[in-house]
Structures are given as structure tokens and as C-alpha cells.
Write an enzyme that holds these catalytic residues in place. Structure first.
Site, PDB file in Angstrom:
ATOM      1  N   LYS A  66       2.751   7.870  -8.826  1.00 23.83           N
ATOM      2  CA  LYS A  66       3.494   6.603  -8.854  1.00 23.83           C
ATOM      3  C   LYS A  66       2.990   5.852 -10.080  1.00 23.83           C
ATOM      4  O   LYS A  66       1.930   5.248 -10.059  1.00 23.83           O
ATOM      5  CB  LYS A  66       3.200   5.810  -7.573  1.00 23.83           C
ATOM      6  CG  LYS A  66       4.243   4.788  -7.172  1.00 23.83           C
ATOM      7  CD  LYS A  66       4.512   3.688  -8.168  1.00 23.83           C
ATOM      8  CE  LYS A  66       3.484   2.567  -8.122  1.00 23.83           C
ATOM      9  NZ  LYS A  66       3.766   1.556  -9.183  1.00 23.83           N
ATOM     10  N   GLU A  86     -10.724   4.078 -10.479  1.00 21.89           N
ATOM     11  CA  GLU A  86     -11.129   3.615 -11.822  1.00 21.89           C
ATOM     12  C   GLU A  86     -10.610   2.189 -11.922  1.00 21.89           C
ATOM     13  O   GLU A  86      -9.404   1.979 -12.043  1.00 21.89           O
ATOM     14  CB  GLU A  86     -10.477   4.486 -12.907  1.00 21.89           C
ATOM     15  CG  GLU A  86     -10.945   5.927 -12.921  1.00 21.89           C
ATOM     16  CD  GLU A  86     -12.338   6.088 -13.502  1.00 21.89           C
ATOM     17  OE1 GLU A  86     -12.845   5.149 -14.148  1.00 21.89           O
ATOM     18  OE2 GLU A  86     -12.922   7.171 -13.294  1.00 21.89           O
ATOM     19  N   CYS A  96      -9.565  -1.401 -19.946  1.00 16.69           N
ATOM     20  CA  CYS A  96     -10.605  -1.583 -18.917  1.00 16.69           C
ATOM     21  C   CYS A  96     -12.008  -1.544 -19.505  1.00 16.69           C
ATOM     22  O   CYS A  96     -12.929  -2.137 -18.970  1.00 16.69           O
ATOM     23  CB  CYS A  96     -10.453  -0.515 -17.849  1.00 16.69           C
ATOM     24  SG  CYS A  96     -10.493   1.142 -18.544  1.00 16.69           S
ATOM     25  N   GLU A 146     -12.161 -10.589 -15.176  1.00 22.31           N
ATOM     26  CA  GLU A 146     -11.510  -9.682 -16.121  1.00 22.31           C
ATOM     27  C   GLU A 146     -10.196 -10.340 -16.550  1.00 22.31           C
ATOM     28  O   GLU A 146      -9.323 -10.595 -15.732  1.00 22.31           O
ATOM     29  CB  GLU A 146     -11.219  -8.336 -15.464  1.00 22.31           C
ATOM     30  CG  GLU A 146     -10.593  -7.372 -16.447  1.00 22.31           C
ATOM     31  CD  GLU A 146     -10.183  -6.043 -15.827  1.00 22.31           C
ATOM     32  OE1 GLU A 146      -9.527  -6.042 -14.783  1.00 22.31           O
ATOM     33  OE2 GLU A 146     -10.525  -5.008 -16.429  1.00 22.31           O
TER      34      GLU A 146
HETATM   35  P1  NAP Z   1      -2.822  -3.032 -10.607  1.00 23.77           P
HETATM   36  O1  NAP Z   1      -2.017  -4.234 -10.410  1.00 23.77           O
HETATM   37  O2  NAP Z   1      -3.994  -2.766  -9.751  1.00 23.77           O
HETATM   38  O3  NAP Z   1      -1.797  -1.813 -10.505  1.00 23.77           O
HETATM   39  C1  NAP Z   1      -2.171  -0.469 -10.718  1.00 23.77           C
HETATM   40  C2  NAP Z   1      -1.181   0.423 -10.011  1.00 23.77           C
HETATM   41  O4  NAP Z   1      -1.282   0.218  -8.592  1.00 23.77           O
HETATM   42  C3  NAP Z   1       0.273   0.145 -10.374  1.00 23.77           C
HETATM   43  O5  NAP Z   1       0.981   1.352 -10.384  1.00 23.77           O
HETATM   44  C4  NAP Z   1       0.695  -0.748  -9.227  1.00 23.77           C
HETATM   45  O6  NAP Z   1       2.076  -0.828  -9.016  1.00 23.77           O
HETATM   46  C5  NAP Z   1      -0.017  -0.091  -8.067  1.00 23.77           C
HETATM   47  N1  NAP Z   1      -0.176  -0.939  -6.882  1.00 23.77           N
HETATM   48  C6  NAP Z   1      -0.148  -2.296  -6.787  1.00 23.77           C
HETATM   49  N2  NAP Z   1      -0.326  -2.674  -5.511  1.00 23.77           N
HETATM   50  C7  NAP Z   1      -0.481  -1.557  -4.771  1.00 23.77           C
HETATM   51  C8  NAP Z   1      -0.703  -1.293  -3.384  1.00 23.77           C
HETATM   52  N3  NAP Z   1      -0.824  -2.277  -2.499  1.00 23.77           N
HETATM   53  N4  NAP Z   1      -0.809  -0.005  -2.977  1.00 23.77           N
HETATM   54  C9  NAP Z   1      -0.713   1.004  -3.865  1.00 23.77           C
HETATM   55  N5  NAP Z   1      -0.496   0.830  -5.175  1.00 23.77           N
HETATM   56  C10 NAP Z   1      -0.389  -0.445  -5.630  1.00 23.77           C
HETATM   57  O7  NAP Z   1      -3.348  -2.924 -12.095  1.00 23.77           O
HETATM   58  P2  NAP Z   1      -2.512  -3.189 -13.401  1.00 23.77           P
HETATM   59  O8  NAP Z   1      -2.243  -4.637 -13.493  1.00 23.77           O
HETATM   60  O9  NAP Z   1      -1.354  -2.271 -13.467  1.00 23.77           O
HETATM   61  O10 NAP Z   1      -3.561  -2.688 -14.511  1.00 23.77           O
HETATM   62  C11 NAP Z   1      -4.638  -3.436 -14.931  1.00 23.77           C
HETATM   63  C12 NAP Z   1      -5.925  -3.075 -14.198  1.00 23.77           C
HETATM   64  O11 NAP Z   1      -6.213  -1.689 -14.329  1.00 23.77           O
HETATM   65  C13 NAP Z   1      -7.119  -3.782 -14.761  1.00 23.77           C
HETATM   66  O12 NAP Z   1      -7.902  -4.314 -13.740  1.00 23.77           O
HETATM   67  C14 NAP Z   1      -7.879  -2.677 -15.494  1.00 23.77           C
HETATM   68  O13 NAP Z   1      -9.237  -2.900 -15.669  1.00 23.77           O
HETATM   69  C15 NAP Z   1      -7.594  -1.510 -14.653  1.00 23.77           C
HETATM   70  N6  NAP Z   1      -7.812  -0.255 -15.417  1.00 23.77           N
HETATM   71  C16 NAP Z   1      -8.945   0.481 -15.173  1.00 23.77           C
HETATM   72  C17 NAP Z   1      -9.204   1.643 -15.893  1.00 23.77           C
HETATM   73  C18 NAP Z   1     -10.439   2.475 -15.653  1.00 23.77           C
HETATM   74  O14 NAP Z   1     -10.477   3.617 -16.117  1.00 23.77           O
HETATM   75  N7  NAP Z   1     -11.439   1.985 -14.953  1.00 23.77           N
HETATM   76  C19 NAP Z   1      -8.293   2.046 -16.871  1.00 23.77           C
HETATM   77  C20 NAP Z   1      -7.173   1.263 -17.100  1.00 23.77           C
HETATM   78  C21 NAP Z   1      -6.938   0.117 -16.351  1.00 23.77           C
HETATM   79  P3  NAP Z   1       2.977  -1.922  -9.806  1.00 23.77           P
HETATM   80  O15 NAP Z   1       3.728  -1.081 -10.719  1.00 23.77           O
HETATM   81  O16 NAP Z   1       3.840  -2.561  -8.796  1.00 23.77           O
HETATM   82  O17 NAP Z   1       2.096  -2.909 -10.472  1.00 23.77           O
END
Ligand code: NAP
Ligand code: MG
Length: 503
Positions: free
Chosen positions: A199, A274, A308, A405
């Protein structure tokens, strides 16, 4: 499409043809279009133009994809030898390079990253990662054990382990680096013999959809790689909770990571996470400032800070504080903001208007709490979701932009004196995160002590966030569970069976 061509007359016909297709899901080797309500609009963040639409899947599409993944796992994919899986992974890398231009354009239009970075990602990072994992299938081995099961003497029994694929993997990825995020889940899943339901982030599904087709062209059987597009709260939540998914590989925010863990509790599926970061960059006074200044600017402003690993807390010794701040501010001011598809741009837009508002809010909070805005801090007046690279000084650990963050181009600078290294490390470690970090010094003794003291999954010396397919990467504390990349990155996709045999 006409407006898009007016903005970017150079777009290739392959890209235009892909964008004008009706996008849905990729299930069991076929494009499917079911879903909940209205399709999702996909925008170019540099202009705000709608570039494509895709269906928003829900629990029914997730269920169909999981069924296809289970059938492929037990059926055709289980008949592939390790060597055949290697060939497929290598072929995927070749096809990514063969589709270089189209993948670059789609990734830039979807996410906004600058052209040179997209070229590096699609031409080097992603194919090299698949080639690294192409080497692994034939080297995944169990062991024979010097065991004496039930008191058997040597020669009366044998004990050994089998490494088996964990099964059906559910992958959920964010928008900040769309193609690499999918690569990180897909390559180890294929290397180990797992099947996948992905997804992608609803904001950036395009290159994932193209990659699924590339996998099919490379000889991956139908049902091994499935994609369900949709929102996190519906499609993502259904995948995380699905009783026939064996493991979830999630990249995203710490907050959503917690909800993944709760959803996974139903069938106690395995979970790797992650998550977010707030990584420190610590500069000692003997460091080579010619390396530090561009290095620290890049550490924070890479991908417009939507990264990240971003080095967003810069700890500067007081002797070099002003020189480094001036140098970074000069770089920030000189950066040319513009669409990623303009090859002269070196700083793209943020992903969405909502993300820009969030970043603005953090800068405003910092200003109110007493931080000084040395440069940036504003959105330029132009279409798209741009925000200037920003440097805040006089920050303290309690300030809102320091604790949270931001996921935008905002660098928070702290000053330290001749403190004990423990004190410097305590401040560097004073967040809930522990993803990346760097130390800048020519003194190897200081470097090694700081490497040990910084509580992060990755620490680099005289560079920041040095990634390589062979190097494990992942978070300590609330930055995650488990590691991706390298040999360790295979482990979460494998299970171990212990076997004892007598005769
Ligand atoms: P996010 O809001 O947590 O979303 C990540 C993914 O999860 C998206 O596909 C999102 O769908 C989905 N999602 C949201 N709510 C969910 C739920 N209740 N159940 C299952 N899936 C759900 O993060 P983002 O805003 O896309 O990305 C930014 C974050 O990613 C930052 O915190 C960043 O640090 C982190 N990140 C971490 C790494 C690492 O390697 N540690 C790498 C890159 C990014 P939607 O499409 O609806 O949003
Ligand atoms: Mg989100």
C-alpha cells in the site's frame, strides 16, 4: 494534460502515456479498479496541477491481493530455485535502468525532487540495491548443530536449521522517497521467496505501479507483487489487520507506527518499523569546515528536509559556531528553488500544501519561543508548495521545532562549549528518536567515543547518513523496530525451523 505539457514540454511520450492511463491496483498480475468512492487525485507539488488519478482501494481489494499473494506463495513462486530468484532480481535492476527516463520523470512529478537526485536514485541507488539483493538468494543458509537431542549420541541423530520465507508480507510506504521506499521492501521479499502486498502513500503511487509492471516483465509470477492504492485509514489499516498477512514492513511516522503495532496484534504478525527521526550533527572545533558547511547543509536540506535521516539538530562548538552558521546560511540563500523537472533547480517543493502549513507552523512556534530565524522561514510567492531552506539559531531542547520531527527544511542550531563528551552526547540524545547522526572531527578518539555514545541506528563520521545496500539501517528508541539494508535486512523476511532427525 495540456497544462502539464505547457509547464513541462520536455516530458517523454512514455511518461505522458503512463499518466493518462486509468490507475487502480495491481492484483494477481492484472490492473484492477475497484474501491471506495471517489478516485484519488495525484498532484505535481511544483505546480499544484493534477497529473493523474487512481482508485482508492479498501478492505475488499486488500483481501483480494492477500489471497493472490498467498496462492502465489504456495504455488508458482515456491517452485523457483534460489538461483532463479537471483536472475529475476537482476533482471528487475536491468529493466529499471532501461526505463530510466520514464521512472525519473514520474518520480519527480509525483514527489518534487530535483532532477540530479532523481537520476541518481533511478539510475544508481535503486538498481544497485536490487543487484545487491540478487546476490543473496543462493547464500541464505541454515546450520548443522552439534546437538544431542533426547540424549542421542553422535552418529545416532542429526540436528539442523532451515531458513524459510516468512510468507505474505504487507508493506506500507510513505511519500518522501517513493521508489526507494518500495525497493526496500520488495528486494528482500523477493530474495527470500516471500510474496508482497504493498500500500504506497496515497500522495505518490506512480513509480510503485510502474515497478509492479517491471517485475512482471522480469518474470515474477502473477500474485507475487500486488499493489493496492488507497488511504492509510482504510486500505493501510485493512492490510495491517489482515489475519492472513504474516508480516508488516512499515515506513512512516512514529504515530502511525504505533497503530500498526496495535492492528498487528490480532494474529500477532511480525512487524518491522522504520519511523521518524530528529538526527544530531555534532561538530567539534578541529573539524574541516570546508567539509562541514556543505555537509551539514546537505544533511538537513536534502529532499527539502523531507527525509527521515535529516540532520535537523546541529550542535556547533562555540569556536566555530558563527563561521558554520554563516556558511550554511549562504548556501541556503543561494539555493535555486524550482520544479524538479527544471534541471537548474537545486531545491524542490514540499509534498503538499498541508505539509507546507505544518512546516510554517513549526517555524512560527520557534520564533515565538525565542529562536532567531537567520535565513528562510517563508514560502515564496509562486505556484506549488515551496518553502525556503531555513536556519534557526539560539534554540533550546524544549522548543517546539527542536523536539518534533518537522519533515521540512528547518535546521535548529545549538551551541556548546568545552563540555564533557557525555554532556554533548546527552543533548544529542535528548529526543524520543534515534535514527541517524553524525560527528565531525579530525580527532579519531573523540569520533569513536561519540560514535558509541550517540543512541542511533546509524552514526557517520565526517559525513552524514551514509547509505549503502550492504550497511544495515534502522532506528533505536521510537525510530523503529528492526533493520533494513544488508544481510540484516533479510532477517525479518525469514523464519528459522529447527529439525532433529534420528533413524
Ligand atoms: P505516515 O503518515 O505515517 O504514512 C505512512 C504510510 O502509512 C502511508 O502509506 C499512509 O497512508 C499509511 N497509513 C496512515 N495511517 C495508517 C493506518 N492507520 N494504518 C495503516 N497505514 C496507515 O507518514 P508520511 O507522512 O507518509 O511520511 C513521513 C514519515 O515517514 C516521517 O515521520 C518520516 O520520518 C517517516 N520515514 C521514515 C523512514 C525510515 O527509514 N525510518 C524513511 C522515510 C520516512 P496515507 O497515504 O493515507 O498517508
Ligand atoms: Mg501521511
Amino acid at each position: 494534460m495540456n497544462e502539464l505539457l505547457k509547464a513541462y514540454p520536455q516530458l517523454s511520450s512514455d511518461t505522458l502515456a503512463f499518466l493518462s492511463r486509468k490507475h487502480g491496483h495491481f492484483i494477481n498480475g492484472r490492473h484492477e479498479h475497484g474501491g471506495l468512492g471517489e478516485p484519488i487525485d495525484i498532484h505535481d507539488p511544483a505546480t499544484g496541477l493534477r497529473i493523474a488519478q487512481c482508485s482508492a482501494g479498501g478492505a475488499a481489494e486488500i483481501d483480494a491481493a492477500v489471497k493472490a499473494a498467498r496462492a502465489a506463495f504456495e504455488g508458482p513462486w515456491s517452485k523457483f530455485t534460489a538461483a532463479q530468484r537471483s536472475v529475476v532480481l537482476w533482471k528487475i535492476a536491468d529493466l529499471i535502468q532501461a526505463n530510466f527516463q520514464q521512472l525519473c520523470e514520474l518520480e519527480i512529478l509525483d514527489n518534487g525532487l530535483p532532477t540530479p537526485l532523481a537520476q541518481y536514485v533511478c539510475g544508481m541507488v535503486v538498481p544497485e540495491f536490487f543487484r545487491y539483493y540478487a546476490g543473496w538468494p543462493t547464500k541464505i543458509e541454515g546450520s548443522t548443530l552439534p546437538a544431542a537431542p533426547q540424549g542421542k549420541l553422535p552418529g545416532e541423530a542429526i540436528s539442523f536449521t532451515l531458513r524459510e520465507p516468512i510468507g505474505v508480507v504487507g508493506a506500507i510506504t510513505p511519500w518522501n522517497s517513493p521508489l526507494p521506499m518500495v525497493m526496500l521492501k520488495l528486494a528482500p521479499a523477493l530474495a527470500t521467496g516471500c510474496t508482497l502486498v504493498l500500500k504506497p502513500a496515497e500522495l505518490t503511487p506512480l513509480t510503485a505501479m510502474r515497478l509492479a509492471e517491471i517485475c512482471q516483465e522480469a518474470g515474477v509470477p502473477d500474485g507475487v507483487v500486488n499493489i493496492v492504492n488507497g488511504y492509510g485509514a482504510t486500505a493501510g489499516a485493512a492490510l495491517a489487520a489482515h489475519p492472513d498477512v504474516d508480516k508488516i514492513a512499515f515506513t512512516g511516522s512514529t504515530e502511525v507506527g504505533r497503530s500498526i503495532v496495535r492492528a498487528a496484534a490480532g494474529n500477532l504478525k511480525k512487524v518491522t518499523l522504520e519511523l521518524g527521526g530528529k538526527s544530531p550533527v555534532v561538530v567539534f572545533p578541529d573539524a574541516d569546515l570546508e567539509q562541514v558547511i556543505p555537509g551539514a547543509a546537505r544533511a538537513c536540506f536534502f529532499l527539502q528536509g523531507q527525509n527521515c535521516m535529516a540532520g535537523t539538530r546541529l550542535f556547533l562548538h562555540e569556536k566555530i559556531h558563527d563561521a558554520v552558521v554563516d556558511g550554511i546560511a549562504a548556501i541556503a540563500r543561494s539555493m535555486k528553488l524550482g520544479p524538479g523537472l527544471d534541471p537548474t533547480s537545486d531545491f524542490g517543493p514540499l509534498i503538499s500544501a498541508k505539509q507546507r502549513e505544518r512546516v510554517e507552523g513549526f517555524v512560527e512556534a520557534g520564533r515565538k519561543e525565542g529562536a532567531e530565524v537567520v535565513c528562510g522561514g517563508k514560502s515564496p510567492t509562486r505556484p506549488g508548495y515551496f518553502f525556503e531552506p531555513t536556519v534557526l539559531t539560539r534554540t533550546t531542547p524544549e522548543m517546539t521545532p527542536v523536539k518534533n520531527e518537522i519533515f521540512g527544511p528547518v535546521l535548529c542550531v545549538h551551541r556548546f562549549g568545552d563540555d564533557h563528551l557525555d554532556q554533548v552526547a546527552r543533548e544529542a540524545n535528548s529526543t524520543i528518536y534515534g535514527l541517524s547522526g553524525s560527528v565531525w572531527t579530525r580527532d579519531l578518539g573523540i569520533a569513536m567515543q561519540m560514535v558509541r555514545k550517540i543512541d542511533s541506528g546509524q552514526v557517520s563520521v565526517n559525513m552524514h547518513a551514509a547509505l549503502d545496500p550492504a550497511m544495515p539501517f534502522g532506528g533505536n528508541k521510537q525510530s523503529g523496530w528492526g533493520r533494513e539494508f544488508g544481510k540484516e535486512g533479510l532477517e525479518p523476511y525469514l523464519k528459522t525451523k529447527g529439525i532433529s532427525m534420528t533413524w
